[in-house]
Scaffold this motif. Sequence first.
Motif, short mmCIF file in Angstrom:
data_model
loop_
_atom_site.label_atom_id
_atom_site.label_comp_id
_atom_site.label_asym_id
_atom_site.label_seq_id
_atom_site.Cartn_x
_atom_site.Cartn_y
_atom_site.Cartn_z
N LEU A 61 34.03 37.39 20.41
CA LEU A 61 33.55 38.53 21.30
C LEU A 61 33.70 39.65 20.45
O LEU A 61 32.89 40.70 20.73
CB LEU A 61 34.49 38.52 22.20
N CYS A 62 34.90 40.06 19.80
CA CYS A 62 35.12 41.12 19.02
C CYS A 62 34.05 41.41 18.00
O CYS A 62 33.90 42.56 17.49
CB CYS A 62 36.53 41.34 18.53
N SER A 63 33.56 40.60 17.29
CA SER A 63 32.44 40.85 16.33
C SER A 63 31.11 40.97 16.86
O SER A 63 30.41 41.21 15.82
CB SER A 63 32.74 39.43 15.41
N CYS A 64 31.01 40.79 18.13
CA CYS A 64 29.57 41.29 18.58
C CYS A 64 29.21 42.53 18.36
O CYS A 64 30.11 43.43 18.75
CB CYS A 64 29.45 40.71 20.02
N TRP A 104 45.28 48.47 15.52
CA TRP A 104 44.23 49.01 14.50
C TRP A 104 44.51 50.44 14.24
O TRP A 104 45.00 51.16 15.15
CB TRP A 104 42.98 48.53 15.04
N PRO A 123 44.39 42.33 19.01
CA PRO A 123 45.06 41.87 17.90
C PRO A 123 46.46 42.07 18.07
O PRO A 123 46.95 42.98 18.83
CB PRO A 123 44.39 42.81 16.80
N ILE A 176 38.07 35.10 21.34
CA ILE A 176 38.18 36.51 21.36
C ILE A 176 37.65 37.20 19.97
O ILE A 176 37.27 38.22 20.01
CB ILE A 176 39.77 36.87 21.80
N ALA A 177 37.85 36.43 18.95
CA ALA A 177 37.46 37.12 17.88
C ALA A 177 36.07 36.97 17.47
O ALA A 177 35.34 37.99 17.04
CB ALA A 177 38.02 35.96 16.57
N SER A 199 38.62 49.28 25.80
CA SER A 199 37.53 49.61 25.03
C SER A 199 37.34 51.30 24.84
O SER A 199 37.40 51.77 26.05
CB SER A 199 36.17 49.12 25.26
N CYS A 255 32.52 39.15 29.85
CA CYS A 255 33.52 38.52 28.61
C CYS A 255 34.90 38.20 29.22
O CYS A 255 35.28 37.09 28.77
CB CYS A 255 33.91 39.60 27.72
N THR A 308 42.75 52.59 16.74
CA THR A 308 42.91 51.94 18.04
C THR A 308 44.18 51.76 18.33
O THR A 308 44.67 50.31 18.27
CB THR A 308 41.92 51.02 18.24
N LEU A 351 40.75 43.93 28.96
CA LEU A 351 39.92 44.33 27.78
C LEU A 351 39.77 45.82 27.62
O LEU A 351 39.44 46.49 28.65
CB LEU A 351 38.46 43.70 28.16
#
Length: 150
Positions: free
Chosen positions: A138-141, A18, A14, A135-136, A104, A115, A21, A102
């Motif tokens: 993928l982030c919601s998976c 966050w 984003p 990307i949104a 994480s 991804c 994060t 990415l």
Amino acid sequence: GPSEGLGKIIQRFPQKDWEDTPFPQGIELFCQPGGWQLSKERKQPTFFVVVLTDIDSERHYCSCLTFYEAEINLQGTKEIEGEEESGLIQPAEVFAPKSLVLVSRLDYPEIFRACLGLIYTVYVDSLNVSLETLIANLCSCLVPASGGSQ
């Protein structure tokens, strides 16, 4: 020449940190361990993972997919056998590294590789999908718990 450039963040998702994060500062230094250097030929994409540890001893797994993108001569002129050809954009003479990263707290390198490969394909093939939407999604998976069913 053999000069080495500096990496910079062009885009991030984003766009703002966050609360739980924060964005790792200086991540561009870890994306190109050999340095940000131009190449006279297009190199194959490479993938690797860097593990960063923050001040609270939290691990951040940074999966990096690096590829080389053509740098186009935009000066509009190029000397060809003593003659000057003007007004034309000349083909690329050098290739610049670009990295997709990415970050994480989870250690799933193969999933992250897939991804990043998907994002790379959409970007390189200029598919009619916005990177933000991709990307949104993928982030919601939801990622299954370790040892659970896929």
